[in-house]
Enzyme design. Structure first.
Site, PDB file in Angstrom:
ATOM      1  N   PRO A  98       0.822  -1.218   0.000  1.00 28.41           N
ATOM      2  CG  PRO A  98      -0.707  -1.519   1.731  1.00 28.41           C
ATOM      3  CD  PRO A  98       0.603  -2.034   1.201  1.00 28.41           C
ATOM      4  CD  GLU A 125       1.660  -7.752  11.340  1.00 26.11           C
ATOM      5  OE1 GLU A 125       1.139  -6.628  11.236  1.00 26.11           O
ATOM      6  OE2 GLU A 125       1.004  -8.818  11.331  1.00 26.11           O
ATOM      7  NE  ARG A 163      -8.512  -7.092 -19.958  1.00 22.98           N
ATOM      8  CZ  ARG A 163      -8.589  -5.919 -20.576  1.00 22.98           C
ATOM      9  NH1 ARG A 163      -7.596  -5.053 -20.486  1.00 22.98           N
ATOM     10  NH2 ARG A 163      -9.644  -5.604 -21.279  1.00 22.98           N
ATOM     11  CG  ASP A 178      -5.968   0.365 -26.544  1.00 28.38           C
ATOM     12  OD1 ASP A 178      -5.136   0.928 -25.831  1.00 28.38           O
ATOM     13  OD2 ASP A 178      -5.685  -0.498 -27.381  1.00 28.38           O
TER      14      ASP A 178
END
Ligand code: 9WO
Length: 261
Positions: A98, A125, A163, A178
């Protein structure tokens, strides 16, 4: 392209890599190599001692455990040795966290054209900061939430890259893949039945009539307008970016000017 995946849970990967349209990119054809090669590096294989420890308590105290540096460093050395032996280029080391920069379709496109990457999937952690400082080239976040490991972000990245490989989506979709490259959110989709009972107490819900009209130009215009409207309401930041990139036509601007947001 090759992705080397360092993980304590290699068993999480095969089901995902062998399912759906992206399977074509991940699976090697007879006697060939996959478009997106993946190699799993189980971190426990690089742990030492009878107990094969991969975690330990944090210096300074506190709850939880820290992922040990040494199994990660040894696995990274093994990846580099493997790259060298095969004459493949050294690829960047990515950690999912994060604290990283948000993943964008632009970064996905650049990875899809690259030689690949080494993906570190953290657990507990977190991993020993010295590994990040010395070895990690890029930290990538999928959003402002916390998971119990980096495996799902790694799979998300692999899916987004796969993809984009030639032949994974059909040709009709290949301009539409796109649909984020025009920087707008996608339009809504409808299929059979033409009229749908969503609840016994509610009137049946019809498909927007224009979609049944057979007027392809009108359908394209309707879809473009739904994209513009949705993006203006939900993600005005994306609309501003598309505008700054000159990706909005005069007709788009006239439609937007008439919208009551
Ligand atoms: C967790 C974390 C929380 C706040 C600020 C920085 C942080 N770094 C990490 C971290 O590296 N965690 C490791 C990977 C170990 C624990 C599980 N991990 C993890 C990755 N949880 N959540 C993610 C993640 C990755 C990408 N996008 C969203 C969440």
């Amino acid at each position: 392209m090759r992705f080397d995946i360092l993980t304590l849970f290699p068993e999480l990967f095969p089901a995902f890599l062998s399912a759906g349209v992206t399977r074509r990119a991940f699976e090697a054809p007879q006697g060939g190599t996959a478009q997106v090669e993946t190699r799993l590096w189980p971190l426990r294989d690089h742990a030492e001692g009878n107990y094969r420890r991969v975690d330990d308590r944090p210096f300074g105290g506190g709850p939880g455990m820290v992922m040990l540096a040494q199994p990660l460093l040894r696995a990274l050395d093994a990846v580099r040795a493997d790259q060298q032996a095969a004459g493949r280029p050294a690829t960047p080391v990515i950690l999912f966290s994060p604290a990283g920069r948000s993943l964008t379709q632009e970064r996905v496109r650049s990875l899809a054209r690259s030689d690949g990457a080494v993906l570190i999937c953290g657990r507990y952690e977190g991993i020993d900061q010295r590994v990040i400082d010395a070895k990690v080239d890029e930290e990538i976040s999928l959003g402002d939430f916390v998971l119990s490991g980096g495996e799902l972000p790694a799979l998300a990245l692999l899916d987004a890259v796969a993809r984009l490989q030639p032949g994974v989506l059909n040709d009709a979709q290949s301009h539409e893949q796109d649909s984020f490259s025009d920087g707008l959110l996608d339009c809504p989709h409808y299929s059979r039945p033409e009229s749908l009972a969503v609840h016994p107490a509610l009137p049946e819900q019809p498909v927007p009539p224009v979609l049944l009209s057979g007027h392809h130009a009108e359908i394209a215009r309707w879809r473009r307008q739904r994209q513009l409207e949705l993006t203006a309401r939900r993600r005005p930041d994306l609309l501003a970016t598309a505008r700054a990139r000159g990706e909005l036509t005069d007709a788009d601007e006239r439609f937007l000017a008439g919208l009551k947001l």
